[in-house]
Design a protein around this motif. Structure first.
Motif, PDB file in Angstrom:
ATOM      1  N   ILE A 194      -2.213  -6.899   2.046  1.00  0.00           N
ATOM      2  CA  ILE A 194      -1.878  -6.188   3.284  1.00  0.00           C
ATOM      3  C   ILE A 194      -1.487  -7.209   4.349  1.00  0.00           C
ATOM      4  O   ILE A 194      -2.231  -8.159   4.610  1.00  0.00           O
TER       5      ILE A 194
ATOM      6  N   LEU B 224      -3.307   1.714   5.651  1.00  0.00           N
ATOM      7  CA  LEU B 224      -4.708   1.640   5.219  1.00  0.00           C
ATOM      8  C   LEU B 224      -5.580   2.622   5.987  1.00  0.00           C
ATOM      9  O   LEU B 224      -6.436   3.297   5.402  1.00  0.00           O
TER      10      LEU B 224
ATOM     11  N   PRO C 193       0.825  -1.226   0.000  1.00  0.00           N
ATOM     12  CA  PRO C 193       0.000   0.000   0.000  1.00  0.00           C
ATOM     13  C   PRO C 193       0.854   1.268   0.000  1.00  0.00           C
ATOM     14  O   PRO C 193       1.974   1.271   0.499  1.00  0.00           O
TER      15      PRO C 193
ATOM     16  N   ARG D 155      -5.638  -5.560  -2.866  1.00  0.00           N
ATOM     17  CA  ARG D 155      -4.530  -4.988  -2.096  1.00  0.00           C
ATOM     18  C   ARG D 155      -4.017  -6.077  -1.166  1.00  0.00           C
ATOM     19  O   ARG D 155      -4.802  -6.635  -0.397  1.00  0.00           O
TER      20      ARG D 155
END
Length: 183
Positions: free
Chosen positions: A160, A170, A131, A158
């Motif tokens: 993460i 985020l 990210p 995404r």
């Protein structure tokens, strides 16, 4: 002074973000490639699913070192790909190759080099490997596949790492989005 302290903090944040991607990015001794990255394992599973489903994908990372590791992974698996980062001189030719050769399922792109100005409607899946603080930068990158001429829905993923600095990124993105929407 303050500038030096700030640099130390930014470097530490960079390292924490790299740890989330792959331990090999830290250039440490005795890192076993087999268990250097849970995220890379997850990517492998997602990649297989996407390609088996007949889809083509754009993969963005802000770390050229991570893109290099992804290139190695794809080469080992015998998966064809295109590649673009800030040092790519023939950008238009690489884009044309991906757009016209549907046998190439993957396009690896550095976030800074590929965030704007590219029309990549040959892909209908976007993966953000890591990210970025500014959600607009990720959105611009995702929009490469959302161009005029796109015939299919576009899916964006995404990756993460749970309980890490990436979750904080985020949260920062969400607050920036809310602020932008309010304005």
């Amino acid at each position: 002074g303050i500038a030096k302290s700030r640099m130390v903090v930014l470097t530490a944040l960079l390292r924490l973000r790299q740890v989330c991607c792959d331990l090999r990015l830290l250039k440490l001794d005795n890192v076993n490639p087999a268990n250097a990255s849970g995220k890379l394992e997850m990517f492998g599973e997602l990649l297989e699913e996407v390609i088996d489903g007949g889809h083509r994908l754009l993969v963005f990372s802000q770390f050229v070192g991570m893109l290099t590791l992804l290139k190695e992974r794809l080469t080992e698996a015998g998966i064809e790909f295109c590649y673009l980062d800030g040092s790519t001189t023939n950008r238009a030719a690489v884009v044309e190759q991906f757009q016209t050769n549907t046998a190439i399922p993957v396009f690896l792109i550095s976030l800074k080099a590929g965030g704007v100005g590219l029309n990549l409607t040959g892909a209908d899946t976007v993966i953000h490997f890591d990210p970025w603080w500014n959600p607009a930068v990720e959105d611009q990158a995702t929009d490469r596949a959302h161009r005029i001429g796109q015939q299919r829905p576009v899916f964006a993923y995404r990756l993460i790492a749970r309980d890490t600095v990436e979750e904080k990124v985020l949260l920062l993105q969400q607050s920036k989005r809310k602020l932008a929407d309010a304005i």
